[in-house]
Scaffold this motif. Structure first.
Motif, PDB file in Angstrom:
ATOM      1  N   VAL A 169       0.852  -1.166   0.000  1.00 15.25           N
ATOM      2  CA  VAL A 169       0.000   0.000   0.000  1.00 15.25           C
ATOM      3  C   VAL A 169       0.903   1.235   0.000  1.00 15.25           C
ATOM      4  CG1 VAL A 169      -1.695   1.297   1.330  1.00 15.25           C
ATOM      5  CG2 VAL A 169      -1.822  -1.182   1.260  1.00 15.25           C
ATOM      6  N   THR A 170       0.586   2.192  -0.860  1.00 19.40           N
ATOM      7  CA  THR A 170       1.350   3.437  -0.920  1.00 19.40           C
ATOM      8  C   THR A 170       0.391   4.595  -0.718  1.00 19.40           C
ATOM      9  OG1 THR A 170       2.904   2.478  -2.495  1.00 19.40           O
ATOM     10  CG2 THR A 170       2.857   4.869  -2.361  1.00 19.40           C
ATOM     11  N   PHE A 171       0.803   5.545   0.078  1.00 21.04           N
ATOM     12  CA  PHE A 171      -0.013   6.743   0.244  1.00 21.04           C
ATOM     13  C   PHE A 171       0.887   7.927   0.528  1.00 21.04           C
ATOM     14  CE2 PHE A 171       0.177   4.631   4.330  1.00 21.04           C
ATOM     15  CZ  PHE A 171       0.415   5.647   5.241  1.00 21.04           C
ATOM     16  N   GLU A 172       0.345   9.127   0.280  1.00 20.28           N
ATOM     17  CA  GLU A 172       1.070  10.362   0.539  1.00 20.28           C
ATOM     18  C   GLU A 172       0.323  11.128   1.614  1.00 20.28           C
ATOM     19  OE1 GLU A 172       1.774  12.670  -2.996  1.00 20.28           O
ATOM     20  OE2 GLU A 172       2.497  10.925  -4.102  1.00 20.28           O
ATOM     21  N   TYR A 173       1.070  11.902   2.385  1.00 18.69           N
ATOM     22  CA  TYR A 173       0.431  12.726   3.399  1.00 18.69           C
ATOM     23  C   TYR A 173       1.260  13.977   3.639  1.00 18.69           C
ATOM     24  CZ  TYR A 173       3.751  10.417   6.546  1.00 18.69           C
ATOM     25  OH  TYR A 173       4.880   9.940   7.146  1.00 18.69           O
ATOM     26  N   ASP A 174       0.581  15.011   4.134  1.00 24.23           N
ATOM     27  CA  ASP A 174       1.216  16.282   4.481  1.00 24.23           C
ATOM     28  C   ASP A 174       1.353  16.345   5.992  1.00 24.23           C
ATOM     29  OD1 ASP A 174       1.005  16.986   1.806  1.00 24.23           O
ATOM     30  OD2 ASP A 174      -0.861  18.065   2.089  1.00 24.23           O
ATOM     31  N   LEU A 175       2.462  16.883   6.417  1.00 24.04           N
ATOM     32  CA  LEU A 175       2.702  17.046   7.841  1.00 24.04           C
ATOM     33  C   LEU A 175       3.085  18.499   8.083  1.00 24.04           C
ATOM     34  CD1 LEU A 175       2.956  15.617  10.583  1.00 24.04           C
ATOM     35  CD2 LEU A 175       5.338  15.137  10.008  1.00 24.04           C
ATOM     36  N   PRO A 176       2.229  19.253   8.783  1.00 18.72           N
ATOM     37  CA  PRO A 176       2.572  20.660   9.062  1.00 18.72           C
ATOM     38  C   PRO A 176       3.824  20.720   9.939  1.00 18.72           C
ATOM     39  CG  PRO A 176       0.270  20.198   9.617  1.00 18.72           C
ATOM     40  CD  PRO A 176       0.936  18.891   9.329  1.00 18.72           C
TER      41      PRO A 176
ATOM     42  N   THR B 181       4.435  -2.726   3.489  1.00 18.93           N
ATOM     43  CA  THR B 181       4.492  -4.059   2.902  1.00 18.93           C
ATOM     44  C   THR B 181       4.419  -5.071   4.035  1.00 18.93           C
ATOM     45  OG1 THR B 181       5.928  -3.226   1.151  1.00 18.93           O
ATOM     46  CG2 THR B 181       5.828  -5.605   1.412  1.00 18.93           C
ATOM     47  N   GLN B 182       3.503  -6.035   3.886  1.00 21.00           N
ATOM     48  CA  GLN B 182       3.385  -7.078   4.904  1.00 21.00           C
ATOM     49  C   GLN B 182       4.441  -8.138   4.654  1.00 21.00           C
ATOM     50  OE1 GLN B 182      -0.511  -8.794   5.200  1.00 21.00           O
ATOM     51  NE2 GLN B 182       0.007  -9.950   7.039  1.00 21.00           N
ATOM     52  N   LEU B 183       5.110  -8.527   5.710  1.00 20.60           N
ATOM     53  CA  LEU B 183       6.101  -9.592   5.598  1.00 20.60           C
ATOM     54  C   LEU B 183       5.377 -10.911   5.300  1.00 20.60           C
ATOM     55  CD1 LEU B 183       8.427  -8.694   8.610  1.00 20.60           C
ATOM     56  CD2 LEU B 183       8.947  -8.474   6.170  1.00 20.60           C
ATOM     57  N   PRO B 184       5.912 -11.698   4.391  1.00 21.12           N
ATOM     58  CA  PRO B 184       5.252 -12.973   4.038  1.00 21.12           C
ATOM     59  C   PRO B 184       5.099 -13.886   5.260  1.00 21.12           C
ATOM     60  CG  PRO B 184       7.069 -12.485   2.529  1.00 21.12           C
ATOM     61  CD  PRO B 184       7.134 -11.481   3.632  1.00 21.12           C
ATOM     62  N   GLY B 185       3.893 -14.430   5.414  1.00 16.27           N
ATOM     63  CA  GLY B 185       3.630 -15.370   6.508  1.00 16.27           C
ATOM     64  C   GLY B 185       3.638 -14.722   7.868  1.00 16.27           C
ATOM     65  N   SER B 186       3.402 -13.416   7.943  1.00 13.71           N
ATOM     66  CA  SER B 186       3.473 -12.710   9.217  1.00 13.71           C
ATOM     67  C   SER B 186       2.419 -11.617   9.255  1.00 13.71           C
ATOM     68  CB  SER B 186       4.865 -12.098   9.370  1.00 13.71           C
ATOM     69  OG  SER B 186       4.909 -11.219  10.463  1.00 13.71           O
ATOM     70  N   THR B 187       2.149 -11.143  10.432  1.00 15.19           N
ATOM     71  CA  THR B 187       1.241  -9.993  10.572  1.00 15.19           C
ATOM     72  C   THR B 187       2.035  -8.699  10.691  1.00 15.19           C
ATOM     73  OG1 THR B 187       1.191 -10.284  12.966  1.00 15.19           O
ATOM     74  CG2 THR B 187      -0.577 -11.352  11.684  1.00 15.19           C
ATOM     75  N   GLN B 188       3.348  -8.796  10.599  1.00 18.87           N
ATOM     76  CA  GLN B 188       4.193  -7.617  10.719  1.00 18.87           C
ATOM     77  C   GLN B 188       4.282  -6.873   9.387  1.00 18.87           C
ATOM     78  OE1 GLN B 188       7.863  -9.263  12.184  1.00 18.87           O
ATOM     79  NE2 GLN B 188       7.255  -8.939  14.327  1.00 18.87           N
ATOM     80  N   LEU B 189       4.452  -5.552   9.518  1.00 12.74           N
ATOM     81  CA  LEU B 189       4.554  -4.679   8.349  1.00 12.74           C
ATOM     82  C   LEU B 189       5.915  -3.998   8.329  1.00 12.74           C
ATOM     83  CD1 LEU B 189       1.122  -2.815   8.545  1.00 12.74           C
ATOM     84  CD2 LEU B 189       1.710  -4.697   7.022  1.00 12.74           C
ATOM     85  N   ILE B 190       6.384  -3.746   7.125  1.00 12.58           N
ATOM     86  CA  ILE B 190       7.576  -2.923   6.948  1.00 12.58           C
ATOM     87  C   ILE B 190       7.078  -1.605   6.355  1.00 12.58           C
ATOM     88  CG2 ILE B 190       9.697  -2.581   5.641  1.00 12.58           C
ATOM     89  CD1 ILE B 190      10.132  -5.559   5.714  1.00 12.58           C
ATOM     90  N   ALA B 191       7.505  -0.510   6.934  1.00 12.09           N
ATOM     91  CA  ALA B 191       7.120   0.814   6.434  1.00 12.09           C
ATOM     92  C   ALA B 191       8.363   1.532   5.942  1.00 12.09           C
ATOM     93  CB  ALA B 191       6.454   1.630   7.536  1.00 12.09           C
ATOM     94  N   VAL B 192       8.256   2.078   4.743  1.00 10.33           N
ATOM     95  CA  VAL B 192       9.326   2.905   4.191  1.00 10.33           C
ATOM     96  C   VAL B 192       8.716   4.273   3.966  1.00 10.33           C
ATOM     97  CG1 VAL B 192      10.914   3.262   2.266  1.00 10.33           C
ATOM     98  CG2 VAL B 192      10.422   0.931   3.076  1.00 10.33           C
ATOM     99  N   VAL B 193       9.286   5.261   4.621  1.00  8.43           N
ATOM    100  CA  VAL B 193       8.780   6.625   4.517  1.00  8.43           C
ATOM    101  C   VAL B 193       9.882   7.478   3.911  1.00  8.43           C
ATOM    102  CG1 VAL B 193       7.892   8.617   5.792  1.00  8.43           C
ATOM    103  CG2 VAL B 193       7.316   6.300   6.547  1.00  8.43           C
ATOM    104  N   ARG B 194       9.492   8.290   2.913  1.00  5.99           N
ATOM    105  CA  ARG B 194      10.496   9.188   2.347  1.00  5.99           C
ATOM    106  C   ARG B 194       9.885  10.570   2.163  1.00  5.99           C
ATOM    107  NH1 ARG B 194      11.319   9.366  -3.712  1.00  5.99           N
ATOM    108  NH2 ARG B 194       9.278   8.743  -4.469  1.00  5.99           N
TER     109      ARG B 194
END
Length: 181
Positions: free
Chosen positions: A1-8, A21-34
């Motif tokens: 899932v990709t989304f954009e957001y504004d942060l004041p 991105t959900q890790l395969p076979g897991s409920t854990q997520l990896i988040a990449v923020v740029r």
């Protein structure tokens, strides 16, 4: 899932893109923020620039048109063109460049167009308005890419009145000279 957001932020809004991105076979997520603030501002500046140039084209007091190099169809016309020639926007965009010329000049303009490059004085021609009336024009044009098409933008100056005045002046001068003989 990709989304954009504004942060004041204290120094203005920052814009971020987050990818989850959900890790395969897991409920854990990896988040990449740029931080995409620079790209966001560049995109906004480009949009603003496009709007300014469209406004300059649309509101230019001289009739202007953009035509496709390959098929010579009109791709864009400005308000001054529509007002001067009497066409609606849709009617104008249904025309080819050659539709503006009387029959005796159509072949000459078709032959000339491929030789035009860069900024060019296209010369004096005759154009037909929607009502069938003929005007004498001067045209200047330049290459451009318009919506992915190789095209030319042309600025048209109606010189009909000037030509009529020049003719009347020549006639008057000839009559004057004949009186002196």
């Amino acid at each position: 899932v990709t989304f954009e957001y504004d942060l004041p932020m204290p120094n203005g809004s920052q814009h971020f893109e987050a990818r989850l991105t959900q890790l395969p076979g897991s409920t854990q997520l990896i988040a990449v923020v740029r931080d995409i603030t620079r790209q966001y501002k560049d995109h906004q500046a480009l949009g603003d620039s496009e709007l300014r140039y469209r406004y300059l084209f649309e509101r230019n007091p001289a009739p202007m048109l953009v035509y496709e190099l390959g098929g010579l169809r009109l791709l864009a016309v400005n308000e001054a063109f529509m007002r001067h020639y009497g066409y609606s926007h849709d009617e104008a965009l249904a025309l080819k460049l050659t539709d503006l010329y009387p029959d005796e000049e159509k072949l000459s303009i078709v032959d000339l167009v491929p030789s035009l490059a860069g900024l060019a004085y296209v010369g004096e021609w005759h154009h037909l308005k929607k009502d069938g009336s003929q005007i004498t024009i001067e045209a200047r044009s330049h290459d451009l890419q318009y919506e992915g098409c190789a095209a030319r933008v042309a600025v048209i100056t109606d010189i009909t009145e000037r030509k009529q005045v020049e003719l009347a002046l020549r006639d008057s001068e000839m009559r004057y000279r004949s009186l002196l003989e």
